[in-house]
Design a protein around this motif. Sequence first.
Motif, mmCIF file in Angstrom:
data_model
loop_
_atom_site.group_PDB
_atom_site.id
_atom_site.type_symbol
_atom_site.label_atom_id
_atom_site.label_comp_id
_atom_site.label_asym_id
_atom_site.label_seq_id
_atom_site.Cartn_x
_atom_site.Cartn_y
_atom_site.Cartn_z
ATOM 1 N N LEU A 129 0.797 -1.303 0.155
ATOM 2 C CA LEU A 129 0.053 0.142 -0.145
ATOM 3 C C LEU A 129 0.831 1.109 -0.012
ATOM 4 O O LEU A 129 0.526 2.295 -0.784
ATOM 5 C CB LEU A 129 -0.982 0.082 1.276
ATOM 6 C CG LEU A 129 -1.842 -1.221 1.534
ATOM 7 C CD1 LEU A 129 -2.940 -0.718 2.552
ATOM 8 C CD2 LEU A 129 -2.739 -1.287 0.106
ATOM 9 N N ARG A 146 -2.550 9.465 5.575
ATOM 10 C CA ARG A 146 -3.595 8.851 4.558
ATOM 11 C C ARG A 146 -3.440 7.209 4.482
ATOM 12 O O ARG A 146 -4.534 6.831 4.026
ATOM 13 C CB ARG A 146 -3.699 9.566 3.527
ATOM 14 C CG ARG A 146 -3.873 10.996 3.375
ATOM 15 C CD ARG A 146 -3.842 11.866 2.060
ATOM 16 N NE ARG A 146 -5.021 11.570 1.018
ATOM 17 C CZ ARG A 146 -4.837 11.506 0.131
ATOM 18 N NH1 ARG A 146 -3.782 11.695 -0.594
ATOM 19 N NH2 ARG A 146 -5.855 11.135 -0.705
ATOM 20 N N VAL A 147 -2.504 6.886 4.667
ATOM 21 C CA VAL A 147 -2.277 5.519 4.497
ATOM 22 C C VAL A 147 -1.845 4.706 5.954
ATOM 23 O O VAL A 147 -2.852 3.995 6.324
ATOM 24 C CB VAL A 147 -1.256 4.858 3.399
ATOM 25 C CG1 VAL A 147 -0.931 3.436 3.156
ATOM 26 C CG2 VAL A 147 -1.214 5.988 2.029
ATOM 27 N N LYS A 150 -4.638 5.779 8.698
ATOM 28 C CA LYS A 150 -5.872 5.372 8.016
ATOM 29 C C LYS A 150 -6.240 3.748 8.099
ATOM 30 O O LYS A 150 -7.200 2.988 8.544
ATOM 31 C CB LYS A 150 -6.223 6.047 6.730
ATOM 32 C CG LYS A 150 -7.621 5.342 6.013
ATOM 33 C CD LYS A 150 -8.737 6.571 6.364
ATOM 34 C CE LYS A 150 -9.715 6.107 5.512
ATOM 35 N NZ LYS A 150 -11.192 5.904 6.219
ATOM 36 N N GLU A 151 -5.066 3.214 7.545
ATOM 37 C CA GLU A 151 -5.477 1.609 7.240
ATOM 38 C C GLU A 151 -4.998 0.765 8.597
ATOM 39 O O GLU A 151 -5.510 -0.180 8.614
ATOM 40 C CB GLU A 151 -4.327 1.014 6.287
ATOM 41 C CG GLU A 151 -4.434 1.587 4.924
ATOM 42 C CD GLU A 151 -5.773 1.232 4.280
ATOM 43 O OE1 GLU A 151 -6.417 0.116 4.653
ATOM 44 O OE2 GLU A 151 -6.487 2.079 3.704
ATOM 45 N N ARG A 226 -12.326 -3.918 7.701
ATOM 46 C CA ARG A 226 -13.032 -4.077 6.288
ATOM 47 C C ARG A 226 -12.396 -5.345 5.743
ATOM 48 O O ARG A 226 -11.467 -5.561 5.466
ATOM 49 C CB ARG A 226 -12.936 -3.044 5.623
ATOM 50 C CG ARG A 226 -13.427 -1.761 6.003
ATOM 51 C CD ARG A 226 -14.899 -1.758 5.696
ATOM 52 N NE ARG A 226 -15.706 -0.485 6.349
ATOM 53 C CZ ARG A 226 -16.874 -0.480 6.357
ATOM 54 N NH1 ARG A 226 -17.684 -1.506 6.216
ATOM 55 N NH2 ARG A 226 -17.514 0.480 7.158
ATOM 56 N N ASN B 92 -3.178 -3.952 -4.114
ATOM 57 C CA ASN B 92 -2.885 -2.909 -3.135
ATOM 58 C C ASN B 92 -3.844 -1.904 -3.006
ATOM 59 O O ASN B 92 -3.527 -0.546 -3.209
ATOM 60 C CB ASN B 92 -1.268 -2.197 -3.522
ATOM 61 C CG ASN B 92 -0.459 -3.283 -3.448
ATOM 62 O OD1 ASN B 92 -0.665 -4.300 -2.752
ATOM 63 N ND2 ASN B 92 0.978 -2.861 -3.945
ATOM 64 N N PHE B 94 -6.650 0.286 -1.033
ATOM 65 C CA PHE B 94 -6.698 0.494 0.542
ATOM 66 C C PHE B 94 -7.864 -0.094 1.220
ATOM 67 O O PHE B 94 -8.984 0.384 0.753
ATOM 68 C CB PHE B 94 -6.787 2.007 0.599
ATOM 69 C CG PHE B 94 -5.674 2.896 -0.033
ATOM 70 C CD1 PHE B 94 -4.362 2.497 0.717
ATOM 71 C CD2 PHE B 94 -5.872 3.686 -0.999
ATOM 72 C CE1 PHE B 94 -3.344 3.109 0.005
ATOM 73 C CE2 PHE B 94 -4.595 4.092 -1.560
ATOM 74 C CZ PHE B 94 -3.328 4.010 -0.910
ATOM 75 N N ALA B 95 -7.762 -0.962 2.182
ATOM 76 C CA ALA B 95 -8.962 -1.688 2.560
ATOM 77 C C ALA B 95 -9.851 -0.920 3.204
ATOM 78 O O ALA B 95 -11.066 -1.287 3.407
ATOM 79 C CB ALA B 95 -8.216 -2.925 3.563
ATOM 80 N N SER B 96 -9.545 0.116 3.865
ATOM 81 C CA SER B 96 -10.422 1.087 4.646
ATOM 82 C C SER B 96 -11.107 1.872 3.812
ATOM 83 O O SER B 96 -12.003 2.852 4.597
ATOM 84 C CB SER B 96 -9.633 1.692 5.859
ATOM 85 O OG SER B 96 -8.793 2.627 5.040
ATOM 86 N N ARG B 97 -10.947 2.037 2.515
ATOM 87 C CA ARG B 97 -11.670 2.825 1.674
ATOM 88 C C ARG B 97 -12.699 2.128 0.639
ATOM 89 O O ARG B 97 -11.972 1.073 0.150
ATOM 90 C CB ARG B 97 -10.870 3.748 1.063
ATOM 91 C CG ARG B 97 -9.992 4.683 1.962
ATOM 92 C CD ARG B 97 -8.719 5.300 1.092
ATOM 93 N NE ARG B 97 -7.578 5.930 2.095
ATOM 94 C CZ ARG B 97 -7.775 7.138 2.399
ATOM 95 N NH1 ARG B 97 -8.789 8.057 2.010
ATOM 96 N NH2 ARG B 97 -7.095 7.564 3.103
ATOM 97 N N SER B 139 -12.520 -5.713 0.269
ATOM 98 C CA SER B 139 -12.777 -7.055 0.555
ATOM 99 C C SER B 139 -14.020 -7.609 0.139
ATOM 100 O O SER B 139 -14.255 -8.932 0.006
ATOM 101 C CB SER B 139 -12.921 -7.005 2.037
ATOM 102 O OG SER B 139 -13.852 -6.414 2.562
#
Lengths: 226, 341
Positions: A129, A146-147, A150-151, A226, B92, B94-97, B139
């Motif tokens: 990521l 932002r990465v 956030k992640e 998620r 790659n 972004f899992a949270s978006r 996901s």
Amino acid sequence: MPEFLQNIIPNVLKKLPALWEATLETLEMTGISALFILVLGMALGILLTVTRKGGLMENTAVYRVLDVIINLLRSVPFIILLFLLIPLTRIICGTSIGVVGSIFPLIVGTVPFFSRQAEAALAGVDPGLIEAAQSMGCSKPGIIFRVYLKESVPALSRGITITLINLVGLTAMAGAVGAGGLGNFAYVQGVQRNCYDIICAAVVVLVIIVQIIQIIGNIIAKKSER
Amino acid sequence: MIRLEHITKTYVNAGKKFNAADDVSLEIEKGEIFGIIGFSGAGKSTLVRCINLLERPDSGKVLIGGRDITSLHGAELRRQRKKIGMIFQHFNLFASRTVLQNVIFPIRYSGLSRQQLKEKAMNLLELVGIADKAGAYPSELSGGQKQRAAIARALASDPEILLCDEATSALDPQTTESILKLLRSLNAKLGLTIVLITHQMNVVKSICTRTAVMENGKIVELGDVFGIFANPQQPVTRSFVDTTSCLSGINDLIEEESPVVQLNPGQRILRFRYLEKSACEALVSSISRRFSIDLNIVFGSIEIIGDHPIGGLVVIADGNEADIDAAVEYLRSINVGVEVI
């Protein structure tokens, strides 16, 4: 019912206002120090993550120094750290006793722990990521906020939960040696006056506080996953 | 469009030097779909990352549209990177978006309004065929949908170049085919220059115009895809070409002493390879008529690459020796590769 309570917890009933006040003090100590701990620990966790080998701003010297300091602080038992810090606490907080005097040692005792928790949470972010964000021309602060942040929200909220629960325990320990709060209440009113029901009451309140923190932490972790 | 000049990159691992890129020079034209193929560890990942400087070469230059980007740093480099999209083997995302938020990510602070961002992202999702998944989280997507989302995200800042790092290696064959089709259409519609690295020869075969074969940090063979397939020069290239055809299967059969290849007197096993784009005639029937020999096809692998048939046959030829020799002679004269096994 009142009679029944009177029989099993006679001392607690007499000290209810003091118990309430001690609870508030514990929450106050936890809350104020937590603010500092989360901010400082997070900053250190980020610094550890980005300066480590292969990190975003690799800097072995900075990483090594932080690493050693954190390990040193973590190897001092909190009860000893409390005494060790007394002179410094006096300078910074103006006093080494009471709620105010406990904040500084709590911060020093918990920041290293939380910075490791934060580091572990950030380390869980897939390097792919970071690479993807770099390929999009994302700046370094952009990548951090932002990465990385956030992640790692689910892992971070778990780390924060563990840290806060630890912190509640430490406030009780600080309380026993002069700060206020439930630790102090249990020690002074319970242990020293041989009132066993007071000790139990303090434990019950601590258990409730810890449970509430755990439940909130779980909800946030779950919601953000998620 | 992209020019690599003498790119060298060395890693030191446990005291051992490892040449990931060893004096590689390469030129990729605008609008091309260029494939770089090699086994893992050949250095292709490093090479493709040199194009957007995710890896900085130890020496050598990277020129994009004539501009030397190896001298860029900081904000200037980031601006340049926005013109080069990249997709990855493991997507790659972004899992949270959500998918939409993922696509907006690279252009979030580009000055567009919220409405414009959303519109642009939706157009891109439309383009890659997953507009209905805008609100889903990664996901909840299949592998192919994830790669489509990643492609949309890579296109968000209107790049002229798309780098694909093993973009189909984690996908099943059908999905791979559909992603390749999408890439081909993006290449045609947007004039996108695509550089893809892969270890799957099928990928190169189905969409690349030219390809480079890498081994030990060097480009050992380079050319248009038909040429590489028809006439592989290097052993590594040959082994890649073999992965897409079954013609080498004959060797296994001989080794296993399979009854299929137990020859009677007068029989011989021949392997034909079409070497030229013109080799498109009724070979088998014409030589069996002309030289009065029987040809029994054991293996066959013929496909169309760049509108020309390519591949070959393994046959058991039955007839008298002189006739078979004459047939072999004739085939060679019309530029069909013949091996007597």
